[in-house]
Design a protein around this motif. Structure first.
Motif, PDB file in Angstrom:
ATOM      1  N   ALA A   1     100.375  64.514  33.602  1.00 44.18           N
ATOM      2  CA  ALA A   1     101.499  63.630  33.916  1.00 44.18           C
ATOM      3  C   ALA A   1     101.176  62.180  33.574  1.00 44.18           C
ATOM      4  CB  ALA A   1     101.860  63.749  35.388  1.00 44.18           C
ATOM      5  N   ALA A   2      99.972  61.735  33.939  1.00 37.67           N
ATOM      6  CA  ALA A   2      99.594  60.339  33.700  1.00 37.67           C
ATOM      7  C   ALA A   2      99.425  60.051  32.215  1.00 37.67           C
ATOM      8  CB  ALA A   2      98.302  60.023  34.444  1.00 37.67           C
ATOM      9  N   GLN A   3      98.843  60.996  31.485  1.00 37.18           N
ATOM     10  CA  GLN A   3      98.640  60.788  30.063  1.00 37.18           C
ATOM     11  C   GLN A   3      99.964  60.675  29.313  1.00 37.18           C
ATOM     12  OE1 GLN A   3      96.130  60.132  28.064  1.00 37.18           O
ATOM     13  NE2 GLN A   3      97.519  60.143  26.312  1.00 37.18           N
ATOM     14  N   GLU A   4     100.867  61.583  29.611  1.00 37.75           N
ATOM     15  CA  GLU A   4     102.124  61.634  28.869  1.00 37.75           C
ATOM     16  C   GLU A   4     103.159  60.655  29.404  1.00 37.75           C
ATOM     17  OE1 GLU A   4     102.552  63.469  26.122  1.00 37.75           O
ATOM     18  OE2 GLU A   4     100.460  64.113  26.337  1.00 37.75           O
ATOM     19  N   GLY A   5     103.077  60.351  30.711  1.00 36.65           N
ATOM     20  CA  GLY A   5     104.119  59.527  31.313  1.00 36.65           C
ATOM     21  C   GLY A   5     103.743  58.093  31.586  1.00 36.65           C
ATOM     22  N   GLY A   6     102.426  57.786  31.521  1.00 33.76           N
ATOM     23  CA  GLY A   6     102.019  56.432  31.876  1.00 33.76           C
ATOM     24  C   GLY A   6     102.392  56.131  33.310  1.00 33.76           C
ATOM     25  N   ASP A   7     103.164  55.076  33.513  1.00 35.20           N
ATOM     26  CA  ASP A   7     103.633  54.722  34.857  1.00 35.20           C
ATOM     27  C   ASP A   7     105.108  55.042  35.049  1.00 35.20           C
ATOM     28  OD1 ASP A   7     101.162  53.684  35.791  1.00 35.20           O
ATOM     29  OD2 ASP A   7     101.513  51.857  34.630  1.00 35.20           O
TER      30      ASP A   7
END
Length: 403
Positions: A329-335
């Motif tokens: 989630a963090a890799q693909e979505g950032g913040d």
């Protein structure tokens, strides 16, 4: 609440071997692949873990956090970072109390946390999910098994199994349910109701008559309930139980002859509970979310390196899987939380249990389930794998996404 930036042990990287390298080339990306891509400006990825550090499910919570740490090591190749961004974790104890969990969740959200995970208890998860939707933060539920979490809203996912999957595993023991009588022996509350509803839908829907014997959650003497269970004269008794009273409950069922009067099927509990079955252990057919030895893959090896004594317990995989999902989630979505949601919907990856897929329509986690049987006795009692059920054979119906 405690906060720390995890820097997992790099020794875990060694167990990945060529299998992980091969996974990089697969059509469905892995958390390890995601961790190699650059992201952000070095600011930490803040993750709030709200789970049971104390209370009746503290043992499950301990397994969850152990699994999380091992999973984060695996998913980030030992760096504790996604790209150049360290994963910063703040832990909070809900003690199995929904009000405490929501309070902790609100506090974390107020501090700017956009990713929450945890929920050892079903009652807690069903309260944390609406909080996530109201504040538009990502929430990944943990060991909580209630089916109500699936499809509850677009911001909620799960890293463990759900009750319907348990029941599909139980149904595999009763291939011809039509005309049979099934009794659900369980506790009052969200967990018990979820199991009873699932048995009625799955096995009752296949032609069996299903009754429920719901025991008060605060009960400590189970003799009378065991007598009722035996007098029900069921073809199958499905036992759904959680918490510290399991020992007394199983002793009562065995003493009253229940285990010899019907096919008794139950989900295997944590390691600490195994010796409590005593001589009764071999009389019970086990459905399993997981037990040590049910799978053998790079994720399993990494988890074993990261848990106490190298022995995997029931809910270690749920924490491990949560970490894999957070990294994705963090890799693909950032913040951007909406982008995190999109990144997880339909995501397929290799976890401790095998191939896992987040169903896009309702965020159910499709996964293998297992049949087992106890062998040995006393402290040497252990489950042996009978059969691994393909995710397709343990797939719950699609739930309508509520919001």
């Amino acid at each position: 609440m405690s906060r720390q930036t995890y820097t997992p042990r790099r020794v875990l990287v060694a167990v990945l071997g060529l299998s992980v390298a091969a996974a990089f080339a697969s059509a469905c990306s892995s958390p390890q692949e995601a961790a190699n891509e650059p992201a952000g400006d070095g600011a930490p990825i803040k993750v709030g873990l709200v789970y049971s550090q104390t209370g009746p499910l503290a043992g499950y919570g301990k397994q969850y956090i152990e699994g999380w740490k091992a999973g984060l090591a695996f998913a980030t190749k030992g760096t504790g970072k996604v790209g150049n961004r360290p994963v910063e974790v703040k832990e909070a104890d809900d003690a199995g109390d929904a009000a405490k969990a929501v309070s902790a969740g609100k506090d974390l959200i107020g501090q700017g946390y956009k990713i929450l995970a945890g929920s050892t208890s079903s009652a807690v998860a069903t309260q944390m999910a609406p909080l996530a939707a109201q504040n538009k933060v990502l929430f990944i539920s943990g060991p909580a098994a209630t089916d109500a979490v699936t499809g509850i809203n677009k911001y909620t996912f799960r890293s463990g199994r759900q009750s319907y999957q348990d029941v599909l595993a139980a149904k595999s023991y009763l291939p011809a349910p039509s005309g049979k009588k099934v009794l659900v022996f369980t506790q009052e509350g969200a967990f018990g109701k979820s199991n009873a509803d699932a048995v009625k839908a799955v096995i009752g829907g296949a032609g069996a008559t299903v009754d429920t014997l719901a025991v008060p959650a605060n009960a400590t003497d189970f003799t009378g309930f065991a007598v009722q269970a035996k007098n029900a004269k069921a073809d199958m008794i499905f036992v759904a139980w959680a918490g510290t009273t399991a020992t007394t409950m199983w002793q009562a069922l065995d003493q009253q002859g229940v285990l010899g009067s019907a096919l008794v099927v139950t989900g295997i509990d944590q390691r600490a509970s195994w010796p409590t079955f005593g001589a009764a252990g071999g009389k019970i057919s086990l459905l399993a979310h997981y037990f040590d030895g049910a799978s053998d893959n790079p994720a399993t090896a990494a988890l074993r390196q990261g848990v106490s004594g190298g022995k995997i317990d029931l809910f270690n995989p749920d924490g491990f899987t949560a970490a894999q999902m957070v990294v994705r989630a963090a890799q693909e979505g950032g913040d951007d939380v909406d982008k995190m949601v999109t990144a997880l919907e339909g995501y397929s990856f290799d976890g401790v249990k095998g191939r896992l897929t987040v169903r896009k329509e309702d965020h159910a986690l499709l996964q293998p389930m297992f049949q087992g049987k106890f062998s040995g006795s006393g402290t040497d009692l252990k489950p042996d794998l009978i059969k691994a059920l393909d995710p397709a054979d343990a797939t719950p119906p699609v739930a309508q996404m509520k919001g």
